[in-house]
Design a protein around this motif. Structure first.
Motif, mmCIF file in Angstrom:
data_model
loop_
_atom_site.group_PDB
_atom_site.id
_atom_site.type_symbol
_atom_site.label_atom_id
_atom_site.label_comp_id
_atom_site.label_asym_id
_atom_site.label_seq_id
_atom_site.Cartn_x
_atom_site.Cartn_y
_atom_site.Cartn_z
ATOM 1 N N ALA A 300 83.099 -53.517 41.251
ATOM 2 C CA ALA A 300 84.400 -54.084 41.643
ATOM 3 C C ALA A 300 85.416 -53.904 40.511
ATOM 4 N N GLU A 303 86.498 -50.287 40.487
ATOM 5 C CA GLU A 303 87.355 -50.060 41.641
ATOM 6 C C GLU A 303 88.775 -50.560 41.341
ATOM 7 N N LYS A 304 88.860 -51.718 40.689
ATOM 8 C CA LYS A 304 90.165 -52.320 40.424
ATOM 9 C C LYS A 304 90.929 -51.583 39.316
#
Ligand SMILES: [Zn+2]
Length: 419
Positions: A300, A303-304
């Motif tokens: 995550a 991804e960010k």
């Protein structure tokens, strides 16, 4: 001038005693002959210690790590600086000029060559800021000479021969710039050879790769077989006139990772006079324990934020905070120094005590539960003492074997110049 790390007279007395003792029992590996009262930092600090692989240039160039200042490895990703070399009793290190593999085109090669030269420049200029603490090192005598002068010896290696492109003269250029070993490839095939993490392309060394090894022998550059496919290692062993190193690799028999070295190759490297430097990278020491919470939190984060090296200063700060929180909530399951020394035991058993050393991979992903950064390196010596390695054996592991090999590589280069 940095603090003297051991008492000179104590060292000379011990050195004489050990030399005499060593002549009597030089064949002994186990059965520690270190007096109980010296089984501490005192003994570790008396050793000439050398680490053949740290990725610290990355931190210096891209993250602005200043080697003269102490960093907290749990706040920023930095595992080595001079204050922590002092704490960890580390005298010398090969700084690996690592470059990521990109396009194998003329423009790709030209860009990465420039990048490698800039990394070398960044390391040199940071070290030049601390002339009383450290100096660049270029030959096998420099580690001891600089230690005697109270300075850290910083050698250069190159991880990934990609910046050579297809031009042999680039080898000469990087030798002139101070590079004394080249890890022929990283996790992808390049123009030199096949990687252990890629598919078969050449089936070992490429035709250009053979000329690279030959020229490295002539220049006095150590050939590093870490990251190479098994077939590439065999080709290097078949054609290199000089002994080779694996600057940061572990034993495949204990951890089945393609990056590790199997027993058959360990024996061949020993026969070649080479040295395998064990690595503190956790995935090469033990098959990782599944950690799904951490894996998804990290995915995550990626991804960010995308490529963390492309973030601006504010974004970097925000990323660091979130990364710290991930580490707090989902810590890594790390192997221990005892697990690392299991690899040393195995390599000693298969290849012999003359073919083993230490190449941590600090700043390239290495960290152990009880050797998280360079300041905790004495824990390795403690474990070796605990397992009853002799003084002579521990000296060989910490630098003796590698410096002997480095000197042989220099001698072979000298003899080729006079032919
Ligand atoms: Zn590596």
């Amino acid at each position: 001038m940095r603090t003297r790390r051991f008492d000179h007279i104590w060292f000379i007395e011990c050195f004489c005693t050990w030399t005499i003792f060593g002549l009597i029992s030089c064949a002994t590996v186990k059965k520690s002959d270190i007096p109980y009262e010296d089984q501490s930092m005192t003994f570790h600090q008396s050793l000439l210690t050398l680490d053949t692989h740290v990725d610290t240039p990355l931190r210096v160039k891209h993250e602005g790590v200043d080697l003269g200042k102490r960093h907290d490895p749990r706040l920023i990703y930095s595992k080595l600086d001079f204050p922590r070399m002092e704490e960890g009793g580390l005298d010398a290190a090969f700084f690996a000029v690592w470059t990521p593999q990109g396009a194998r085109t003329d423009s790709g090669h030209a860009a990465i060559k420039q990048n490698a030269l800039e990394i070398i420049g960044a390391v040199e200029s940071n070290i030049a800021t601390y002339p009383d603490l450290a100096a660049m090192a270029y030959n096998s005598n420099d580690a001891k000479r600089l230690r005697d002068e109270g300075k850290y010896a910083i050698y250069l290696g190159m991880e990934n021969g990609y910046p050579l492109g297809t031009e042999l003269e680039n080898l000469d250029l990087f030798y002139e710039r101070g590079v004394r070993y080249i890890t022929l490839c990283h996790t992808s095939n390049n123009e030199i050879c096949d990687s252990s993490n890629d598919s078969t392309e050449f089936g070992g060394l490429s035709p250009f790769g053979y000329t690279v090894v030959k020229r490295m022998n002539q220049l006095g550059m150590m050939v590093d077989v870490s990251h190479l496919s098994d077939a590439s290692v065999e080709d290097v062993l078949a054609c290199s006139e000089a002994p080779v190193i694996a600057s940061h690799s572990c034993a495949k028999a204990l951890c089945d990772n393609p990056r590790n070295i199997n027993d058959n190759l360990l024996r061949q490297i020993a026969k070649n006079g080479g040295v395998v430097q064990v690595n503190l990278f956790s995935e090469y020491i033990k098959i990782p324990t599944p950690n799904p919470g951490r894996d998804s939190a990290q995915a995550a984060l990626k991804e960010k934020w995308g490529d963390k090296y492309k973030l601006n200063a504010d974004q970097k700060d925000a990323y660091q905070l979130e990364n710290l929180e991930v580490n707090r909530l989902y810590p890594r399951f790390l192997p221990t120094v005892a697990d690392l020394v299991d690899h040393i035991d195995h390599i000693v058993k298969i290849a012999g005590i003359d073919h083993i050393g230490i190449g941590s991979d600090f700043d390239g992903g290495a960290e152990l539960e009880d050797c998280y950064d360079v300041s905790e390196m004495p824990n390795i010596t403690q474990e070796l003492i605990h397992r009853e390695y002799s003084k002579a054996a521990i000296e060989k592991i910490w630098s003796g074997n590698l410096l002997r090999l480095f000197h042989e590589v220099e001698m072979i280069a000298d003899s080729s110049k006079t032919e």
